[in-house]
Design an enzyme around this catalytic site. Structure first.
Site, PDB file in Angstrom:
ATOM      1  NE  ARG A  49      -0.366   1.641   3.557  1.00  0.00           N
ATOM      2  CZ  ARG A  49       0.624   2.587   3.612  1.00  0.00           C
ATOM      3  NH1 ARG A  49       1.990   1.870   3.844  1.00  0.00           N
ATOM      4  NH2 ARG A  49       0.739   3.818   3.550  1.00  0.00           N
ATOM      5  N   GLY A  50       0.214   2.528  -0.034  1.00  0.00           N
ATOM      6  CA  GLY A  50       1.110   3.960  -0.294  1.00  0.00           C
ATOM      7  C   GLY A  50       1.004   3.968  -1.851  1.00  0.00           C
ATOM      8  CB  ALA A  51       0.246   6.991  -3.809  1.00  0.00           C
ATOM      9  NE  ARG A  92      -6.294   0.898  -1.909  1.00  0.00           N
ATOM     10  CZ  ARG A  92      -5.737   1.437  -1.194  1.00  0.00           C
ATOM     11  NH1 ARG A  92      -4.177   1.436  -0.627  1.00  0.00           N
ATOM     12  NH2 ARG A  92      -6.389   2.315  -0.088  1.00  0.00           N
ATOM     13  CD  GLN A 198      -3.707   2.786   6.534  1.00  0.00           C
ATOM     14  OE1 GLN A 198      -4.300   2.993   7.712  1.00  0.00           O
ATOM     15  NE2 GLN A 198      -4.217   2.404   5.521  1.00  0.00           N
ATOM     16  CG  ASP A 239      -3.066   8.070  -1.795  1.00  0.00           C
ATOM     17  OD1 ASP A 239      -3.087   8.584  -0.602  1.00  0.00           O
ATOM     18  OD2 ASP A 239      -2.861   6.988  -2.205  1.00  0.00           O
ATOM     19  CG  ASN A 249      -2.745  11.722   2.379  1.00  0.00           C
ATOM     20  OD1 ASN A 249      -2.057  10.735   1.741  1.00  0.00           O
ATOM     21  ND2 ASN A 249      -2.289  11.840   3.402  1.00  0.00           N
ATOM     22  CE  LYS A 250      -5.408   5.745   4.081  1.00  0.00           C
ATOM     23  NZ  LYS A 250      -6.400   4.745   3.442  1.00  0.00           N
TER      24      LYS A 250
HETATM   25  O1  MRU Z   1      -4.702   3.253   1.845  1.00  0.00           O
HETATM   26  P1  MRU Z   1      -3.350   3.324   1.895  1.00  0.00           P
HETATM   27  O2  MRU Z   1      -2.642   2.916   3.251  1.00  0.00           O
HETATM   28  O3  MRU Z   1      -2.397   3.193   0.664  1.00  0.00           O
HETATM   29  O4  MRU Z   1      -3.173   4.954   1.844  1.00  0.00           O
HETATM   30  C1  MRU Z   1      -1.725   5.569   2.013  1.00  0.00           C
HETATM   31  C2  MRU Z   1      -1.677   7.219   2.049  1.00  0.00           C
HETATM   32  O5  MRU Z   1      -2.867   7.633   2.055  1.00  0.00           O
HETATM   33  C3  MRU Z   1      -0.463   7.803   2.229  1.00  0.00           C
HETATM   34  O6  MRU Z   1      -0.463   8.971   2.653  1.00  0.00           O
HETATM   35  C4  MRU Z   1      -0.019   8.175   0.356  1.00  0.00           C
HETATM   36  O7  MRU Z   1      -0.189   7.050  -0.254  1.00  0.00           O
HETATM   37  C5  MRU Z   1       1.220   8.730   0.233  1.00  0.00           C
HETATM   38  S1  MRU Z   1       2.259   7.335   0.423  1.00  0.00           S
HETATM   39  C6  MRU Z   1       4.000   8.064   0.100  1.00  0.00           C
END
Ligand code: MRU
Length: 345
Positions: A49-51, A92, A198, A239, A249-250
């Site tokens: 996970r994470g963009a 996603r 997270q 994201d 973002n999250k």
């Molecule tokens: O749902 P997730 O855990 O994939 O969400 C991740 C985030 O929102 C991060 O802040 C974002 O992807 C940036 S990661 C460098």
């Protein structure tokens, strides 16, 4: 400093090797993804996970799954590759990095006149470049962003925008890693980040592993932390960044930005070039992933709300550009008024 490697090739480069983030912080489990189902399942369940990390894992996964039909004639190969890319992309929708990285693989495949295993090798090289570029962009984000952090700073972050979310040292957390390398002493406050935690499971894990002091807090405690204890700055990942500077973002980022503004605390976003989306004019046009109700009603297998109740469970939210003090990218620090309609200059 021990910094974790969230996604990479397996030794034979025929699988994607990830740290299964669902298992953290209890266990460090490495998984290899070999099939289309493995790849889609790992991305949709947030094993990876994470963009930036899902972009890299998705693109690696596309290449790995293409080994299965490498012997097909060129047109049929390209059709199958496109089908697989569409399935991976659909896992996603919010992070632009996923479609961007898959698009790079597809573009190389279409432009090449090779076929079979040699074409697959070319696609693999392209993904290795994406991975290397991401690593370098993280480092540059860290170098630009570290200038914002003074020795002794108290920094609040949300979700995980660290090494676990990228191929390198992260984005928001890269600024903290580099500032620490420069000899600054920083205390990080990590929002736990409901509902999938997270912040407490991943950010707190990777920072404490790197020897950086970190405290976790319930998301709802962020405003009172700002008022009662003081926070020097907030920094989060992204994201997707729209052309006007609105940031997806999250979920919870928007509330944090509002609280930061109320308390006069600078609010920064850190992201690589691959997260900027010049084709999306504003945050209103960003598709926000909605996740299953059971993440709220049955969190981590424990009944946390009655089975019969409804749930509102967006994975992300949009923070309007007007709440963002600055955006740290691999190219530097961008300040309002934002205009990313031509990408990053
Ligand atoms: O749902 P997730 O855990 O994939 O969400 C991740 C985030 O929102 C991060 O802040 C974002 O992807 C940036 S990661 C460098």
């Amino acid at each position: 400093m021990v910094i974790v490697e969230a996604v990479r090739w397996s030794d034979d480069q025929r699988a994607v090797r990830i740290i299964d983030q669902r298992e953290l912080p209890s266990r460090e489990v490495v998984r290899e993804l070999r099939t289309l189902d493995d790849v889609c399942d790992a991305i949709s369940t947030l094993s990876v996970r994470g963009a930036p990390a899902i972009g890299i894992a998705g693109a690696m996964g596309l290449v790995v799954t293409s080994l299965e039909f490498a012997q097909l004639a060129r047109t049929s190969f390209l059709d199958r590759l496109q089908e697989n890319a569409d399935r991976i992309r659909a896992t996603r929708p919010t992070a632009v990095n996923l479609g961007w990285a898959l698009g790079r693989v597809l573009a190389v495949a279409r432009a090449s006149d090779e076929s079979g295993e040699s074409l697959v090798r070319r696609l693999r090289d392209e993904v290795t470049s994406i991975l290397d570029e991401d690593r370098a962009m993280c480092r540059r984000i860290g170098e630009h962003g570290a200038a914002l952090i003074r020795d002794g700073a108290r920094v609040l972050t949300h979700c995980n925008a660290g090494a676990l979310a990228t191929a390198g040292i992260g984005t928001a957390l890269a600024t903290i890693y580099v500032a620490t390398e420069q000899g600054k002493h920083i205390h990080v406050f990590a929002d736990e980040t409901r509902p999938l935690l997270q912040g407490s499971r991943l950010t707190a894990w990777e920072l404490s592993r790197a020897g950086i002091p970190v405290s976790v807090l319930a998301d709802g405690a962020a405003a009172s932390l700002m008022r009662e204890c003081g926070v020097d700055l907030c920094i989060v990942g992204a994201d997707r960044i729209a052309a006007n500077g609105d940031v997806a973002n999250k979920v919870g980022t928007y509330a944090l930005a509002i609280a930061a503004q109320r308390h006069g605390i600078p609010f920064y976003v850190a992201a690589p070039s691959s997260t900027f989306d010049p084709l999306t004019a504003s945050g209103d046009q960003i598709e926000i992933e909605q996740r299953q109700a059971n993440e709220l009603r049955m969190g981590f297998g424990v009944r946390t709300a009655p089975e019969s109740v409804g749930a509102y469970n967006p994975a992300f939210d949009v923070t309007p550009a007007e709440l963002i003090t600055g955006i740290v990218s691999d190219r530097g620090i961008h300040y309002p008024p934002y205009d990313f309609s031509k990408g990053l200059e």
